[in-house]
Design a protein around this motif. Sequence first.
Motif, PDB file in Angstrom:
ATOM      1  N   UNK A  54     -12.564 -10.333   7.591  1.00 16.51           N
ATOM      2  CA  UNK A  54     -12.548 -10.810   8.909  1.00 16.51           C
ATOM      3  C   UNK A  54     -13.858 -10.808   9.551  1.00 16.51           C
ATOM      4  N   UNK A  55     -14.357 -11.781  10.250  1.00 16.99           N
ATOM      5  CA  UNK A  55     -15.560 -11.963  10.934  1.00 16.99           C
ATOM      6  C   UNK A  55     -15.496 -12.325  12.396  1.00 16.99           C
ATOM      7  N   UNK A  56     -16.128 -11.775  13.115  1.00 10.84           N
ATOM      8  CA  UNK A  56     -16.192 -11.802  14.665  1.00 10.84           C
ATOM      9  C   UNK A  56     -16.458 -13.350  14.970  1.00 10.84           C
ATOM     10  N   UNK A  57     -15.651 -14.092  15.621  1.00  9.70           N
ATOM     11  CA  UNK A  57     -15.582 -15.406  15.969  1.00  9.70           C
ATOM     12  C   UNK A  57     -14.497 -15.944  16.646  1.00  9.70           C
ATOM     13  N   UNK A  93     -11.014  -4.278   6.108  1.00  8.68           N
ATOM     14  CA  UNK A  93      -9.810  -3.645   5.688  1.00  8.68           C
ATOM     15  C   UNK A  93      -9.182  -3.053   6.638  1.00  8.68           C
ATOM     16  N   UNK A  94      -9.604  -2.589   7.931  1.00 11.86           N
ATOM     17  CA  UNK A  94      -8.815  -2.203   8.835  1.00 11.86           C
ATOM     18  C   UNK A  94      -8.038  -3.203   9.507  1.00 11.86           C
ATOM     19  N   UNK A  95      -8.423  -4.509   9.362  1.00 12.24           N
ATOM     20  CA  UNK A  95      -7.733  -5.588  10.132  1.00 12.24           C
ATOM     21  C   UNK A  95      -6.871  -6.534   9.063  1.00 12.24           C
ATOM     22  N   UNK A 116      -0.440 -11.648   9.963  1.00 16.54           N
ATOM     23  CA  UNK A 116      -0.971 -10.261   9.982  1.00 16.54           C
ATOM     24  C   UNK A 116      -0.287  -9.573  10.948  1.00 16.54           C
ATOM     25  N   UNK A 117       0.243  -8.395  10.480  1.00 18.00           N
ATOM     26  CA  UNK A 117       1.209  -7.395  11.125  1.00 18.00           C
ATOM     27  C   UNK A 117       0.190  -6.511  12.318  1.00 18.00           C
ATOM     28  N   UNK A 118      -0.982  -6.822  12.065  1.00 24.12           N
ATOM     29  CA  UNK A 118      -1.895  -6.003  12.827  1.00 24.12           C
ATOM     30  C   UNK A 118      -2.582  -6.779  13.809  1.00 24.12           C
ATOM     31  N   UNK A 130      -6.711 -11.756  17.633  1.00 23.07           N
ATOM     32  CA  UNK A 130      -6.930 -10.346  18.291  1.00 23.07           C
ATOM     33  C   UNK A 130      -6.292  -9.207  17.749  1.00 23.07           C
ATOM     34  N   UNK A 131      -6.841  -8.162  17.410  1.00 21.46           N
ATOM     35  CA  UNK A 131      -6.371  -6.918  16.892  1.00 21.46           C
ATOM     36  C   UNK A 131      -6.437  -5.812  17.723  1.00 21.46           C
TER      37      UNK A 131
END
Length: 131
Positions: A54-57, A93-95, A116-118, A130-131
């Motif tokens: 996952x990358x910020x973007x 991993x957290x996302x 993604x359930x998160x 967004x998570x």
Amino acid sequence: MSANPTTTTPTATGAPAAAPTVALNVTEPAAGEIKKFMSSEEGLPETAGLRVRVVPAGCSGFQYSLNIEEESRQGDFVLDEKGVRLFVDMFSAQYLNGVEIDYVQNVMGSGFTFKNPNSTGSCGCGSSFTA
């Protein structure tokens, strides 16, 4: 000694805590496409795998990134899903825990999709979340 020992990490109080884990699900169509792509890459060592991160973007905050890499990095989670080696860094991993990676083909095109359930939201174009 058990076949699957649990790794523990000391907490601030000194009590052991279970090491973090991550679980990804790769569907059969996605695994097939990943294997096909990796087999077309010349000179990949046996240690090669698919980095899922996952990358910020994007307009919602995060985007998924898939890259073939020759080996894992220190601190990576290394998973084997349907014969595909996956590398996941600690930040991602957290996302990504519980995410399903699929490969779809339809009249709009083909590509990998992520369930993604998160995720708490996504952008209108569908390229970030967004998570």
